[in-house]
Design an enzyme around this catalytic site. Sequence first.
Site, PDB file in Angstrom:
ATOM      1  N   CYS A  20       0.865  -1.184   0.000  1.00 38.70           N
ATOM      2  CA  CYS A  20       0.000   0.000   0.000  1.00 38.70           C
ATOM      3  C   CYS A  20       0.898   1.229   0.000  1.00 38.70           C
ATOM      4  O   CYS A  20       2.048   1.163   0.358  1.00 38.70           O
ATOM      5  CB  CYS A  20      -0.871   0.024   1.250  1.00 38.70           C
ATOM      6  SG  CYS A  20      -1.858  -1.449   1.443  1.00 38.70           S
TER       7      CYS A  20
ATOM      8  N   ARG B   7       1.936   1.358  -5.803  1.00 40.00           N
ATOM      9  CA  ARG B   7       2.089   0.375  -4.714  1.00 40.00           C
ATOM     10  C   ARG B   7       0.771  -0.339  -4.412  1.00 40.00           C
ATOM     11  O   ARG B   7       0.727  -1.290  -3.629  1.00 40.00           O
ATOM     12  CB  ARG B   7       2.602   1.043  -3.447  1.00 40.00           C
ATOM     13  CG  ARG B   7       3.986   1.654  -3.567  1.00 40.00           C
ATOM     14  CD  ARG B   7       4.352   2.398  -2.308  1.00 40.00           C
ATOM     15  NE  ARG B   7       4.431   1.490  -1.176  1.00 40.00           N
ATOM     16  CZ  ARG B   7       5.540   0.815  -0.855  1.00 40.00           C
ATOM     17  NH1 ARG B   7       6.628   0.984  -1.595  1.00 40.00           N
ATOM     18  NH2 ARG B   7       5.576  -0.014   0.154  1.00 40.00           N
TER      19      ARG B   7
ATOM     20  N   TRP C  13      -3.692  -1.870  -1.482  1.00 45.57           N
ATOM     21  CA  TRP C  13      -3.717  -3.149  -2.207  1.00 45.57           C
ATOM     22  C   TRP C  13      -4.350  -4.120  -1.227  1.00 45.57           C
ATOM     23  O   TRP C  13      -3.784  -4.421  -0.170  1.00 45.57           O
ATOM     24  CB  TRP C  13      -2.304  -3.598  -2.584  1.00 45.57           C
ATOM     25  CG  TRP C  13      -2.283  -4.787  -3.479  1.00 45.57           C
ATOM     26  CD1 TRP C  13      -2.430  -4.807  -4.840  1.00 45.57           C
ATOM     27  CD2 TRP C  13      -2.138  -6.154  -3.095  1.00 45.57           C
ATOM     28  NE1 TRP C  13      -2.366  -6.088  -5.313  1.00 45.57           N
ATOM     29  CE2 TRP C  13      -2.196  -6.945  -4.273  1.00 45.57           C
ATOM     30  CE3 TRP C  13      -1.953  -6.802  -1.886  1.00 45.57           C
ATOM     31  CZ2 TRP C  13      -2.085  -8.326  -4.270  1.00 45.57           C
ATOM     32  CZ3 TRP C  13      -1.847  -8.187  -1.867  1.00 45.57           C
ATOM     33  CH2 TRP C  13      -1.911  -8.930  -3.054  1.00 45.57           C
TER      34      TRP C  13
ATOM     35  N   ASN D  89      -0.010  -0.305   6.339  1.00 45.95           N
ATOM     36  CA  ASN D  89       0.517  -1.132   5.256  1.00 45.95           C
ATOM     37  C   ASN D  89       1.081  -2.371   5.916  1.00 45.95           C
ATOM     38  O   ASN D  89       1.835  -2.284   6.876  1.00 45.95           O
ATOM     39  CB  ASN D  89       1.622  -0.381   4.502  1.00 45.95           C
ATOM     40  CG  ASN D  89       2.253  -1.243   3.408  1.00 45.95           C
ATOM     41  OD1 ASN D  89       1.639  -2.181   2.922  1.00 45.95           O
ATOM     42  ND2 ASN D  89       3.486  -0.940   3.047  1.00 45.95           N
ATOM     43  N   GLY D  90       0.697  -3.565   5.435  1.00 43.18           N
ATOM     44  CA  GLY D  90       1.214  -4.806   6.021  1.00 43.18           C
ATOM     45  C   GLY D  90       0.057  -5.702   6.444  1.00 43.18           C
ATOM     46  O   GLY D  90      -1.080  -5.512   6.026  1.00 43.18           O
TER      47      GLY D  90
ATOM     48  N   GLU E 194      11.986 -14.927 -17.944  1.00 43.26           N
ATOM     49  CA  GLU E 194      11.657 -13.501 -17.731  1.00 43.26           C
ATOM     50  C   GLU E 194      10.709 -13.006 -18.810  1.00 43.26           C
ATOM     51  O   GLU E 194       9.755 -12.283 -18.528  1.00 43.26           O
ATOM     52  CB  GLU E 194      12.939 -12.672 -17.705  1.00 43.26           C
ATOM     53  CG  GLU E 194      12.731 -11.175 -17.629  1.00 43.26           C
ATOM     54  CD  GLU E 194      11.975 -10.704 -16.372  1.00 43.26           C
ATOM     55  OE1 GLU E 194      11.811 -11.502 -15.427  1.00 43.26           O
ATOM     56  OE2 GLU E 194      11.515  -9.545 -16.363  1.00 43.26           O
TER      57      GLU E 194
ATOM     58  N   LYS F 105       6.997 -11.393 -17.967  1.00 41.62           N
ATOM     59  CA  LYS F 105       6.584 -10.072 -18.454  1.00 41.62           C
ATOM     60  C   LYS F 105       5.248 -10.168 -19.184  1.00 41.62           C
ATOM     61  O   LYS F 105       4.351  -9.354 -18.982  1.00 41.62           O
ATOM     62  CB  LYS F 105       7.669  -9.509 -19.375  1.00 41.62           C
ATOM     63  CG  LYS F 105       8.878  -8.969 -18.627  1.00 41.62           C
ATOM     64  CD  LYS F 105       8.558  -7.615 -18.049  1.00 41.62           C
ATOM     65  CE  LYS F 105       9.203  -7.237 -16.751  1.00 41.62           C
ATOM     66  NZ  LYS F 105       9.281  -8.167 -15.691  1.00 41.62           N
TER      67      LYS F 105
ATOM     68  N   GLU G 207       2.321 -10.880 -16.698  1.00 38.76           N
ATOM     69  CA  GLU G 207       1.916  -9.801 -15.773  1.00 38.76           C
ATOM     70  C   GLU G 207       1.427  -8.561 -16.513  1.00 38.76           C
ATOM     71  O   GLU G 207       0.723  -7.745 -15.939  1.00 38.76           O
ATOM     72  CB  GLU G 207       3.036  -9.448 -14.809  1.00 38.76           C
ATOM     73  CG  GLU G 207       4.270  -8.833 -15.426  1.00 38.76           C
ATOM     74  CD  GLU G 207       5.302  -8.444 -14.370  1.00 38.76           C
ATOM     75  OE1 GLU G 207       4.938  -8.095 -13.233  1.00 38.76           O
ATOM     76  OE2 GLU G 207       6.498  -8.498 -14.697  1.00 38.76           O
TER      77      GLU G 207
ATOM     78  N   HIS H 119      10.956 -33.437 -23.476  1.00 39.29           N
ATOM     79  CA  HIS H 119      10.514 -34.191 -22.279  1.00 39.29           C
ATOM     80  C   HIS H 119       9.095 -33.809 -21.886  1.00 39.29           C
ATOM     81  O   HIS H 119       8.708 -33.954 -20.731  1.00 39.29           O
ATOM     82  CB  HIS H 119      11.503 -33.943 -21.125  1.00 39.29           C
ATOM     83  CG  HIS H 119      12.892 -34.372 -21.433  1.00 39.29           C
ATOM     84  ND1 HIS H 119      13.280 -35.694 -21.512  1.00 39.29           N
ATOM     85  CD2 HIS H 119      13.982 -33.648 -21.779  1.00 39.29           C
ATOM     86  CE1 HIS H 119      14.553 -35.769 -21.839  1.00 39.29           C
ATOM     87  NE2 HIS H 119      15.000 -34.541 -22.019  1.00 39.29           N
TER      88      HIS H 119
ATOM     89  N   LYS I 178       3.729  -2.912  -6.891  1.00 36.52           N
ATOM     90  CA  LYS I 178       5.156  -2.778  -7.196  1.00 36.52           C
ATOM     91  C   LYS I 178       6.024  -3.450  -6.144  1.00 36.52           C
ATOM     92  O   LYS I 178       7.021  -4.055  -6.459  1.00 36.52           O
ATOM     93  CB  LYS I 178       5.551  -1.302  -7.288  1.00 36.52           C
ATOM     94  CG  LYS I 178       7.007  -1.066  -7.635  1.00 36.52           C
ATOM     95  CD  LYS I 178       7.364  -1.653  -8.983  1.00 36.52           C
ATOM     96  CE  LYS I 178       8.822  -1.477  -9.330  1.00 36.52           C
ATOM     97  NZ  LYS I 178       9.181  -2.227 -10.558  1.00 36.52           N
TER      98      LYS I 178
END
Length: 630
Positions: A2, A27, A76, A102-103, A503, A507, A510, A526, A625
């Site tokens: 947050c 955030r 968030w 926040n948390g 990576e 990308k 997301e 395989h 973020k």
Amino acid sequence: MCGIVGYTGDKKAIDIVVDGLRRLEYRGYDSAGVALTNGEGKPLLVEKRAGKLGNLESALDSRFGSSHSGIGHTRWATHGGPTDSNAHPHLSDDGKLAVIHNGIIENYVELKKELLAKGHAFSSETDTESVAHLLGDAFKENGGDLAEAMRMVCKRLRGSFTLLAVHSDDPKRIVGARRNSPLVVGVGKGENFLASDVAAFISSTKSAMELGQDQVVIVTPSDVTVTDLDGKKVEAKSYEITWDAAAAERGGFQHFMLKEIFEQPKAIADTLLGRIEESGKVSLPELESMADALATDVDRILILACGTAFHAGLIGKYAIEAWAGIACDVELASEFRYRRPVLDPRTLVVTISQSGETMDTLMALRHAKSLGAKALSICNTHGSTIPRESDAVIYTHGGPEIAVASTKALLTQVIALHLFALYLGQVSQGTSGKPSSASSKNSRSTLSASEAKKIGSELLGLPSKVEQVLETVEALREMTRGFKDATSVLFLGRHVGFPSALEGALKLKELAYMHAEGFAGGELKHGPIALIENGTPVIAIMPPLGSEIREKMASNIQEVKARGAHVIVIADTATDIPATDFAIRVPATDELLQPILSIVPLQVFAYEMALVRGNDVDQPRNLAKSVTVE
Ligand code: AGP
């Protein structure tokens, strides 16, 4: 997860707080709210709304313009959905005290039971509201001392928190506290700021103060006091912020992500600056304190990180093993914590984190240290928690990375790992880092002086080579649009190309919300090759000329093409490639440095796919973020 902002001074608090929230919206953006004081004993001015900050702004009336002190929060959601009632701030029963958080308060259920039994009424599903009621009770019990109330309550909390609280009886004072979650002080002239991240107040002041674990900060317009939870004063560390406000703005780009992709040459150059010479000699004065230990007491490196930072670690591992001849493992921080790892003082744990606040990585670091390991962090955010809890830190100088999707942080993390790998080889001589040579009797390095020199010059040449890749962005974006209706994209790589493929897949997931998967080329047969059907888009990363796996990768490309795949190959200009549907050319460089160049097109591919799909590029759904909860 947050964004938190506090202001007290002589300006209109609403302007400062809302502007700060806008800079921290990356955030978390499920809801937003503010609580401003409005003169001694006068009711707080409180407004909160689900959705993005704009929803809150449209609900603010002229009353909010009269206040000079207050707090703001952009959320968030963790406990309780993104609704108006779950939005912060949360209030004590009498409405005189407001708190933002926040948390995660891990023992909020038992606290809530106790408060309900005492007759408190709850209006939200959040863990934070329990804190509001506890603070309200403590404030009354101790005769109206908000700081003491905060200290009393924090002693009862388990989990992670950044808390800011205001009370209508004490309108100019804001009290904050932190444990495992970020909080920085901005020190102004006749005004002071509190925030999760310096980006919130950098346009007002560059003087900052970092807070340690379980510390309480009390700010008024003229004063900043820090204490521990027993009320004992603590000397907090001050520092000057090196970023400027413009750096945290978009600078004319449509999105922060595109700006940060284009900032990569400078970010790499800034991370290399002063740390490497043409000869390949590396100087990392920040590691001087552990140079001897690195030379003689470390025989294993364990890299711990999450997401993109984890991929950086996977790429860096190859250089550490190849150039320093030391064993290197890379593990997801969130997995490391819960197995019974075998560590000892000869293991150096290296955490990688752009934000320096990722809870999974922080907890893994603590776990590793509890087992006796030394700890080095690679981080992009000065004064953040993970570097503060490490024995040494290599800062990447990437500048603020605002977009949720990490780009320049990744490349600078890989650069930092390359520097570290060279440094490890050098210190093994117990010297001040003369260029290593395999002939040196006690050198761990596998590199001759000429090889070290070649790598040094290749590293120094990377900024301009990335520039060259960026010149092809428009063609890349055009090509990407042809895939906008694909339901899945596969990424194929071998050796350092494999984490690059991972990576690229991350990308795309997301940003474009598409199914994407990165595979090791050798694994294709395989199982995953069963996924290939007519038209399946496959992005293959071709190793450079002279690589022992080049032919094998070429065979992988043929194998997927033979089954109808639509293949895009990323290859350097020196490499001939099998006939494919699209070739993305990047400049040639050392095999271990190639990801720095081959990942840039993957970033652009994901960016463009998000755009054509109409997604929010800088703030993708469900993400934040900095993941400061486990
Ligand atoms: C990458 O694009 C994501 N934003 C995410 O995977 C990120 O890399 C991860 O959460 C780690 O963040 P950190 O580097 O701040 O620790």
